[in-house]
Scaffold this motif. Structure first.
Motif, PDB file in Angstrom:
ATOM      1  N   UNK A 291       0.741  -1.217  -0.082  1.00  8.18           N
ATOM      2  CA  UNK A 291       0.133   0.115  -0.082  1.00  8.18           C
ATOM      3  C   UNK A 291       0.868   1.168   0.027  1.00  8.18           C
TER       4      UNK A 291
ATOM      5  N   UNK B  43      -0.241  -1.266  -4.639  1.00 16.36           N
ATOM      6  CA  UNK B  43      -0.234   0.000  -5.298  1.00 16.36           C
ATOM      7  C   UNK B  43       0.526   0.339  -6.158  1.00 16.36           C
TER       8      UNK B  43
ATOM      9  N   UNK C 112      -5.339  -0.531  -5.264  1.00 18.99           N
ATOM     10  CA  UNK C 112      -5.484   0.444  -4.336  1.00 18.99           C
ATOM     11  C   UNK C 112      -4.917   1.711  -4.581  1.00 18.99           C
ATOM     12  N   UNK C 113      -4.423   1.977  -5.977  1.00 21.97           N
ATOM     13  CA  UNK C 113      -3.813   3.348  -6.082  1.00 21.97           C
ATOM     14  C   UNK C 113      -4.916   4.197  -6.449  1.00 21.97           C
TER      15      UNK C 113
END
Lengths: 345, 293
Positions: free
Chosen positions: B116, B145, B177-178
């Motif tokens: 992340x 990410x 999750x970017x």
């Protein structure tokens, strides 16, 4: 950082061993109770679980049944939270094991209702089921997530958090459907339609929540973003600006600022986009998402020097949890924290 | 012939920035980093006379060609998300260690990991010891990410050097999750001037995104950076793949030219083809010159 980031150290080991260990039954029961107490005393999930990391399902079942028989509400609640911690930790490696641990946790939750006295607060069940459902959102399993939400709503009818979770299931399902992944036009169209329908379901759920509870900022922020995602920019702006003005929670202020930045960036208004991203960064100064959003805007307006300065500033700091990841990743970290505080009080 | 075009921008002598062209006698030098392959083998022995280069539709004269004489600034951008635990991480560390040990003393390298959060574990340096020591500390946890991590890595490209900026990205899964989208980071890659190679460890199919979809995404990002997507089906293949990437980098041609007949600012589409020789040409799709502030 969240338990999600910390737990996988032990995750492989607690993903349920294939065969029972050689530990004697009585000793196993005591070991489990000790693990629960260690967890309560230290908050250290890894430390608590290390002695029982080789356990298979029958050992957990035996130990949990025995623990339930002790009729100790505090211990049972703590065990239920420990089970949800395990599930969150292992779900990415083994969703099936996570499901097993949550079913055992649910057994603990339901046993609380049979105890004399007032029993657990509805809020405890509500938070527990919210985290349980969210564990499956981390791996895009909307079916199991919905199942736990439904079961939670049976114990905590009308729960705003669980109703919100229903919207998040649709929201994240929509985000997982990317038409660009398709090779043919027919597939692309089919996925695009499914994506829109999922967003519309999410929009309707969030809209009903906002109508029933106008101060529910999480729902309003999510409503604003979904409206933007389906192209209702004006409606999105209204909801996000209202959330920005009304929300007392800095997390929701941060998220609504980020989404307003994205909205204005898409509309080509770089100045307003910058202003909102800067507002987000002021609310969460070490936010990776806000830094990247602002930096990318700088690259696109021919200011790579500013983008570099932002990146270097961020990477010189220790990473922190970005609420964008929580928003996007599914895990109900706030509810998990609530449960942790509850059993450690 | 597969034609994936592209150059990177650099300057002639006194380079101030690896991305911005530098003027010499009123004409800016542009450097185009080109791979010419025959299957999986580099095509050696090409000269300036073998390259046809078109900038914004205008044919240009290639001033000179060099091979493997310019040091690398290699940014290692490695996936440390939860799915990389166990043997995968062990193999990734071993492969990276071997790669770093294979670099020349003049090459620089840095390590950025992403799950992340992205973390600049070791900044760009010719000193190998800190990076080699840091590898053993890599732990797998969290979501992926990739886009945000890669964007941040691009911003850490070296300034005030004439080294060839390269990003070697490794990932075993889809970004989930970017903040940035695929197209946003692709545009940032195009503008950065950083040669981008991506090594993918293929995963089982994930709902909503088959293996092919992930591979297509990574190919698109690599093409934006004038590099390639390299595919591994097992983490045990990583050592060999990393070595191939380094071989490819060592065999790339660096074309230098002084653009004529084109306006300076904005995006330049650049196309490179061969004459009198055969092979697949891979280069960046163009370069970007910012408007002076």
């Amino acid at each position: 950082m969240t338990g999600r980031l910390a737990l996988p150290i032990l995750a492989a080991a607690v993903a349920l061993a294939a065969a029972p260990s050689a530990q004697a039954p009585t000793s196993a029961v005591d070991s489990y109770a000790t693990a629960v107490r260690t967890y309560v005393a230290t908050g250290d999930t890894v430390k608590a679980l290390t002695p029982i990391q080789a356990w298979a399902k029958p050992e957990f079942e035996r130990a949990i049944d025995a623990l339930i028989a002790r009729r100790d509400q505090a211990l049972i609640e703590a065990a239920a939270v420990l089970q949800v911690e395990i599930a969150v930790g292992v779900v990415m490696l083994s969703p099936r094991s996570a499901g097993t641990h949550l079913e055992l946790g649910e057994k603990l939750i339901r046993s609380l209702r049979a105890l004399p006295g007032p029993g657990p607060e509805a809020e405890f069940s509500e938070k527990w089921y919210a985290v349980a459902a969210s564990a499956f959102l981390m791996v895009n399993d909307s079916r199991l997530a919905s199942s736990f939400i439904s079961r939670g709503l049976q114990l905590a009818p009308g729960s705003l958090d669980l109703r919100l979770m229903n919207g998040i299931v649709d929201d994240l399902e929509a985000l997982s459907l990317n038409p660009d992944d398709s090779k043919t036009g027919v597939q692309r169209q089919r996925i695009a339609t499914a994506r829109t329908q999922a967003f519309l379901r999410a929009r309707d759920r969030y809209a009903r929540l906002v109508k029933d509870a106008p101060s529910f900022a999480r729902a309003r922020v999510r409503l604003g973003r979904v409206l933007w995602m389906i192209g209702q920019a004006e409606e999105a702006r209204i909801e996000l600006l209202r959330a920005q003005a009304d929300a007392r929670d800095p997390v929701q202020q941060y998220l609504s600022a980020m989404f307003l930045g994205a909205l204005y960036e898409q509309e080509g208004d770089a100045a307003l986009a910058r202003a909102w991203y800067e507002e987000a960064l002021s609310l969460a100064p070490a936010s990776q998402a806000a830094t990247v959003a602002l930096g990318h805007l700088d690259v696109m307006v021919d200011r790579p020097d500013r983008a570099r300065a932002l990146a270097r500033g961020l990477l010189s700091q220790k990473p922190v949890l970005d609420e964008w990841w929580t928003y996007n990743g599914g895990l109900e970290t706030a509810s998990l924290e609530w449960l942790r505080r509850r059993v450690r009080r | 012939m597969k034609a994936l075009w592209a150059p990177s921008v650099l300057a002639g002598l006194a380079l101030v920035d690896a991305q911005a062209p530098v003027f010499r006698s009123g004409v800016e030098a542009v450097r185009v980093d080109v791979s010419v392959m025959n299957g999986t083998n580099p095509v050696p022995g090409l000269t300036a006379a073998n390259f046809v280069l078109i900038d914004r539709g205008v044919p240009q004269v290639v001033d000179h060609v060099s091979v493997d004489t310019v040091p690398l600034s290699l940014m290692l951008v490695l996936d440390t998300s939860g799915s990389m635990s166990g043997e995968r991480m062990t193999d990734l560390i071993a492969a990276t260690r071997r790669l770093v040990q294979s670099l020349k003393p003049v090459d620089s390298t840095a390590l950025l990991t992403f799950a992340e959060p992205a973390e600049l574990v070791v900044p760009m340096s010719r000193d190998r010891a800190p990076l080699l020591a840091a590898l053993d500390g890599m732990k797998a946890a969290g979501a992926t990410s990739l886009y945000d991590g890669l964007f941040l890595a691009l911003q850490m490209r070296p300034e005030a050097t004439d080294d060839r900026p390269v990003a070697l990205v490794f990932s075993d899964g889809r970004d989930n999750v970017s903040w940035l989208s695929k197209s946003s980071v692709a545009e940032a890659i195009r503008r950065s001037g950083v040669i981008t190679h991506i090594v993918e460890l293929e995963q089982d199919q994930v709902r909503g995104a088959g293996v092919n979809a992930v591979s297509l995404i990574l190919s698109e990002l690599a093409e934006a950076g004038g590099g390639r997507r390299w595919s591994a089906t097992s983490s045990r293949d990583l050592r060999e793949l990393f070595a191939k990437v380094l071989d490819e980098l060592r065999s790339r041609y660096l074309l230098t030219y002084y653009p004529t007949g084109v306006t300076r600012e904005g995006w330049h589409d650049v196309k490179v083809t061969l004459k009198g020789a055969g092979g697949d040409v891979i280069a960046r799709p163009g370069y970007f010159v910012a408007t002076p502030q």
